[in-house]
Design an enzyme around this catalytic site. Structure first.
Site, PDB file in Angstrom:
ATOM      1  N   GLU A 169      31.686  38.300  44.815  1.00 44.15           N
ATOM      2  CA  GLU A 169      31.029  38.359  43.490  1.00 44.15           C
ATOM      3  C   GLU A 169      29.639  37.726  43.450  1.00 44.15           C
ATOM      4  O   GLU A 169      29.090  37.474  42.398  1.00 44.15           O
ATOM      5  CB  GLU A 169      31.824  37.659  42.399  1.00 44.15           C
ATOM      6  CG  GLU A 169      33.145  38.095  41.887  1.00 44.15           C
ATOM      7  CD  GLU A 169      33.913  39.260  42.366  1.00 44.15           C
ATOM      8  OE1 GLU A 169      34.234  39.322  43.576  1.00 44.15           O
ATOM      9  OE2 GLU A 169      34.240  40.115  41.551  1.00 44.15           O
ATOM     10  N   TYR A 227      28.788  34.697  44.676  1.00 46.85           N
ATOM     11  CA  TYR A 227      28.780  33.231  44.659  1.00 46.85           C
ATOM     12  C   TYR A 227      28.339  32.701  46.031  1.00 46.85           C
ATOM     13  O   TYR A 227      28.045  33.471  46.939  1.00 46.85           O
ATOM     14  CB  TYR A 227      30.168  32.707  44.279  1.00 46.85           C
ATOM     15  CG  TYR A 227      30.548  32.979  42.833  1.00 46.85           C
ATOM     16  CD1 TYR A 227      29.805  32.433  41.788  1.00 46.85           C
ATOM     17  CD2 TYR A 227      31.643  33.777  42.510  1.00 46.85           C
ATOM     18  CE1 TYR A 227      30.151  32.676  40.458  1.00 46.85           C
ATOM     19  CE2 TYR A 227      31.991  34.025  41.187  1.00 46.85           C
ATOM     20  CZ  TYR A 227      31.240  33.472  40.160  1.00 46.85           C
ATOM     21  OH  TYR A 227      31.579  33.716  38.850  1.00 46.85           O
ATOM     22  N   ARG A 252      38.687  35.560  49.373  1.00 49.04           N
ATOM     23  CA  ARG A 252      38.267  36.696  48.537  1.00 49.04           C
ATOM     24  C   ARG A 252      36.988  37.240  49.150  1.00 49.04           C
ATOM     25  O   ARG A 252      35.934  36.607  49.123  1.00 49.04           O
ATOM     26  CB  ARG A 252      38.051  36.193  47.104  1.00 49.04           C
ATOM     27  CG  ARG A 252      37.646  37.246  46.125  1.00 49.04           C
ATOM     28  CD  ARG A 252      38.815  37.705  45.269  1.00 49.04           C
ATOM     29  NE  ARG A 252      38.345  38.625  44.245  1.00 49.04           N
ATOM     30  CZ  ARG A 252      38.170  38.303  42.970  1.00 49.04           C
ATOM     31  NH1 ARG A 252      38.450  37.070  42.556  1.00 49.04           N
ATOM     32  NH2 ARG A 252      37.748  39.194  42.108  1.00 49.04           N
ATOM     33  N   HIS A 291      28.073  39.700  40.428  1.00 45.95           N
ATOM     34  CA  HIS A 291      27.931  39.625  38.972  1.00 45.95           C
ATOM     35  C   HIS A 291      26.619  40.243  38.500  1.00 45.95           C
ATOM     36  O   HIS A 291      26.520  40.701  37.374  1.00 45.95           O
ATOM     37  CB  HIS A 291      28.045  38.181  38.486  1.00 45.95           C
ATOM     38  CG  HIS A 291      29.458  37.684  38.507  1.00 45.95           C
ATOM     39  ND1 HIS A 291      30.514  38.442  38.059  1.00 45.95           N
ATOM     40  CD2 HIS A 291      29.994  36.513  38.929  1.00 45.95           C
ATOM     41  CE1 HIS A 291      31.637  37.761  38.203  1.00 45.95           C
ATOM     42  NE2 HIS A 291      31.346  36.600  38.732  1.00 45.95           N
ATOM     43  N   GLN A 335      36.982  42.094  25.170  1.00 45.46           N
ATOM     44  CA  GLN A 335      36.547  41.534  23.892  1.00 45.46           C
ATOM     45  C   GLN A 335      37.026  40.111  23.622  1.00 45.46           C
ATOM     46  O   GLN A 335      36.279  39.315  23.064  1.00 45.46           O
ATOM     47  CB  GLN A 335      36.989  42.449  22.751  1.00 45.46           C
ATOM     48  CG  GLN A 335      35.985  43.550  22.472  1.00 45.46           C
ATOM     49  CD  GLN A 335      36.475  44.486  21.393  1.00 45.46           C
ATOM     50  OE1 GLN A 335      36.931  45.584  21.676  1.00 45.46           O
ATOM     51  NE2 GLN A 335      36.398  44.067  20.159  1.00 45.46           N
TER      52      GLN A 335
HETATM   53 FE1  SF4 Z   1      40.908  41.178  27.875  1.00 44.53          FE
HETATM   54 FE2  SF4 Z   1      43.073  41.680  26.416  1.00 44.53          FE
HETATM   55 FE3  SF4 Z   1      40.977  43.354  26.324  1.00 44.53          FE
HETATM   56 FE4  SF4 Z   1      42.569  43.195  28.480  1.00 44.53          FE
HETATM   57  S1  SF4 Z   1      43.123  43.917  26.445  1.00 44.53           S
HETATM   58  S2  SF4 Z   1      40.363  43.217  28.488  1.00 44.53           S
HETATM   59  S3  SF4 Z   1      43.013  41.014  28.534  1.00 44.53           S
HETATM   60  S4  SF4 Z   1      41.001  41.218  25.651  1.00 44.53           S
END
Ligand code: SF4
Ligand code: NAP
Length: 673
Positions: free
Chosen positions: A165, A167, A215, A253, A340
């Site tokens: 990613e 880092y 990773r 990223h 979200q």
């Molecule tokens: Fe994040 Fe929940 Fe949306 Fe999945 S459904 S991306 S865990 S907020």
């Protein structure tokens, strides 16, 4: 006989056997920084109870300079070790296993103290890193090895060394960020030296009977990234240096290619992991956009990996594995990859949770218990607020009747599901449908509830949602003006040249719907071509030399807003750039700082900024995406009768309404009735 024989097969690592092939991937939830160890232990214990084979924690800083931000959590003191011991004890008590991720952020550390192989600033950070000298390099290696040893002391079953990613370890590997001419830079052997030395020293610090995952960045998705030969060389060398498992990392990223958002096809990068299979003898884990046991099972059955990493799906449903194993896979709450409530929260300094499951990381606060006294509850409106209230209340033992005036459930979710790149919303609606049935909610579709209908219920929840706002712009006769609902839900015909008034989330969604003739999210090859991703054997970092090749837009679209700011500035923190880039690739024009004069059959007449003269933006169809107002007619009628309904979701507050707030409110209200 299980439906998921590969997924549920144990994995023998020599000194330890994992009970299945499911890894809960590392996520920074922000919980560790709360120092509320009861809550942290509760969060991981719930996932262990849910049957996952191995949990990997959020990234722990090995030292101050390596923390993702100042004050990032790590194992720095005896007290830290004792606190982490509470987490590992809680996981072990549930029969689970847990590894701690050691994450040195390198130049991505959001701090003036950040360090890197060379003083090359990242495009996503304001801080130029300090170039490490020999002593500095030795300190970083020693600190990472010490963090691993402390993890063992704290009772962890292993560590994951974060090497992807973009880092620190990844930064040493490529000339993009490593410009050194000493023994740590130049040839690939030299560039590999740092991550390999880290692995050797970590293995030496923890002994042989301890899981050490590396990773590895399989496809950097940035210019001057690794070639696939280099990735192979590193993978083999990591095995030799002591890694027990290789986990897949996809993209830095700073990459301008989406890798985990909902518009990324499911299992989009498992073909990259597959390229490693057979080249090492330790297990290889794949990841990215795997969110159902069916997809995971298929990936394993096709031999693309030995194990599956899923992270966000364990926020959506801690019991993912248990439900799959018990034959209830259809009850798993789906992660719709929206970011979200998880990543967008992380990047806003808030605790991660989940849009679909507001209890995620709030397990000790939002408790859902059987109702002391079962009641009859009427809920009006089967959008996200009403649906979440219905299944939560019914799950607690209440008798729930749900009225929906249209002939389908979903509300605004149902419209979102029409948008190319938001297909997962359909899965969420399907899950709600199954859960309504399971919880025996009495569903009345095509039923517009009124005061009489609601008589006699113990409690009434009004979740009647929103109606589109009328922007009150003068419209001349003959102009073809549609609301977003008429476009998305009623499928009114739309011309070749379109003006969209309003550039909020729905304006962006409608624009995507109108320019995208297809659903590339459902066609991997097409999606990879659109974003310019190729086989890393063909080009460094997997960036196609010919660049992104988007399909031509289906329509010519202009979006507009009155605010002078960049359109889309208020979209999701981690996904807004994807929406903007998608529309840019399709030639969508965006106008800010406009003042609307009128809508005519020829288009929209407006001024921009200080323009003296109005101008015409030609369009055959004008779509209004100008926000919403609460639909409170029923709530007001009930109040007039002296009733006191609970008003939730858009009916409660239309401004900035989204499914996250609606589901959270629906769940919370139902947890208290
Ligand atoms: Fe994040 Fe929940 Fe949306 Fe999945 S459904 S991306 S865990 S907020
Ligand atoms: P919104 O985000 O509030 O956007 C409304 C748009 O209409 C704004 O661009 C606003 O811009 C304009 N507008 C408002 N009043 C107006 C008026 N009287 N005349 C002309 N223009 C007007 O609402 P939305 O787009 O309907 O979205 C609703 C909610 O769903 C939001 O919370 C949104 O975040 C969420 N959502 C998010 C996404 C996503 O993240 N991808 C997708 C869909 C929905 P000006 O005031 O500058 O003109």
């Amino acid at each position: 006989m299980t439906d998921y024989p590969h997924l549920l097969a144990p994995l023998d690592l020599g000194h330890v056997t994992l009970k299945n092939r499911v890894l809960m991937g590392s996520m920074h939830t922000g919980l560790e920084e709360t120092k509320d160890w009861n809550r942290i232990a509760g969060f991981y214990a719930a996932r262990a109870r849910g049957g996952v084979g191995l949990i990997v924690t959020g990234g722990m800083a090995p030292n101050r300079e390596g923390g993702v931000f100042p004050g990032a959590a790590g194992l720095f003191s005896a007290e830290d070790i004792a606190n982490h011991q509470r987490v590992t004890d809680a996981v072990h008590a549930e029969g689970g296993r847990i590894a701690m991720q050691v994450l040195h952020a390198g130049r991505y550390a959001y701090s003036p103290e950040c360090v890197a192989p060379s003083p090359v600033r990242s495009p996503i950070s304001p801080f130029p890193p300090r170039e490490l000298d020999e002593a500095g390099i030795e300190k970083q290696i020693a600190d990472i090895a010490t963090a691993a040893a402390r993890a063992r002391e704290a009772g962890y079953d292993g560590v994951e060394v974060m090497g992807s990613e973009g880092y620190l370890l990844n930064e040493f590997l490529v000339t993009r960020t490593n410009r050194r001419t000493d023994r740590w830079g130049g040839s690939y052997e030299n560039r590999m030296r740092f991550p390999l030395e880290v692995m050797r020293r970590v293995r030496a610090a923890v002994g042989n009977d301890f899981i050490v995952i590396y990773r590895i960045s399989m496809i950097d998705l940035v210019p001057d990234g690794s070639t696939f030969d280099e990735v192979l060389q590193l993978a083999r060398a990591m095995e030799e240096a002591g890694a027990s498992i290789l986990n897949t990392g996809i993209g830095w990223h700073e990459a301008r290619i989406p890798t985990i958002a909902t518009s990324v096809p499911r299992a989009a990068f498992t073909w990259v992991t597959e390229k490693l299979m057979g080249h090492v003898s330790i297990p290889v884990i794949t990841s990215n956009r795997i969110n159902t046991p069916e997809v995971a099972e298929t990936v394993l059955a096709e031999g693309k990996a030995d194990m599956i990493s899923m992270a966000r799906p364990f926020l959506a449903d801690p019991d993912f594995v248990k439900k799959a194993a018990e034959g209830h896979g259809d009850q798993i709450a789906p992660c719709i990859a929206c970011n979200q409530a998880c990543l967008d929260h992380t990047f806003s300094g808030k605790i991660s949770t989940c849009l679909v499951n507001p209890r995620a990381a709030f397990e000790t606060e939002l408790v859902i218990e059987p109702a002391a006294e079962p009641k009859s509850i009427a809920i009006v409106g089967a959008g996200p607020a009403g649906l979440s209230a219905a299944i939560t209340a019914a799950g607690r033992g209440h008798r729930v009747t749900l009225f929906e005036k249209s002939n389908r459930i979903g509300g605004q979710l149902d419209m979102a599901a029409e948008i190319p790149g938001k297909e997962e919303f359909r899965e969420l609606i399907a899950w709600y449908r199954r859960m309504l049935k399971r919880e025996e909610v009495e569903l009345h579709l095509g039923h517009k509830a009124d005061v009489d209908t609601l008589e006699g219920f113990d409690e009434i929840i009004v979740a009647t949602g929103v109606r589109p706002r009328n922007p009150r712009i003068p419209v001349q006769k003959g102009a073809n003006v549609l609301s977003y609902q008429q476009v998305l839900r009623e499928k009114h015909p739309v011309g070749r040249r379109v003006a969209i008034i309003g550039a909020g989330g729905i304006g962006f969604d409608v624009a995507a719907f109108l320019v995208e003739p297809d659903h590339p999210t459902l066609h991997l090859e097409e999606w990879l071509r659109e974003w310019g991703v190729t086989d890393p054997e063909r080009a460094r970092g997997g960036l196609a030399p010919e660049g992104p090749q988007p399909a031509p837009p289906a329509r010519q679209v202009v979006m507009m807003q009155r605010k002078a700011e960049k359109p889309g500035r208020r979209l999701g923190k981690t996904t807004g750039w994807i929406h903007r880039a998608t529309l840019r690739m399709k030639g969508v024009e965006m106008l800010s700082g406009v003042t609307y004069e009128r809508i005519t059959p020829q288009g929209v007449v407006l001024r921009i900024g200080e323009d003296a003269e109005p101008r015409l933006v030609p369009a055959d169809t004008i779509v209004l995406c100008t926000g919403q107002e609460s639909e409170r007619t029923l709530a007001e009628s009930l109040a007039a009768e002296g009733l006191q309904p609970h008003v939730i979701g858009g009916a409660d507050q239309a401004a900035e309404l989204d499914a996250k707030r609606a589901i959270d409110q629906g769940t919370r209200i139902a947890s208290k009735l």
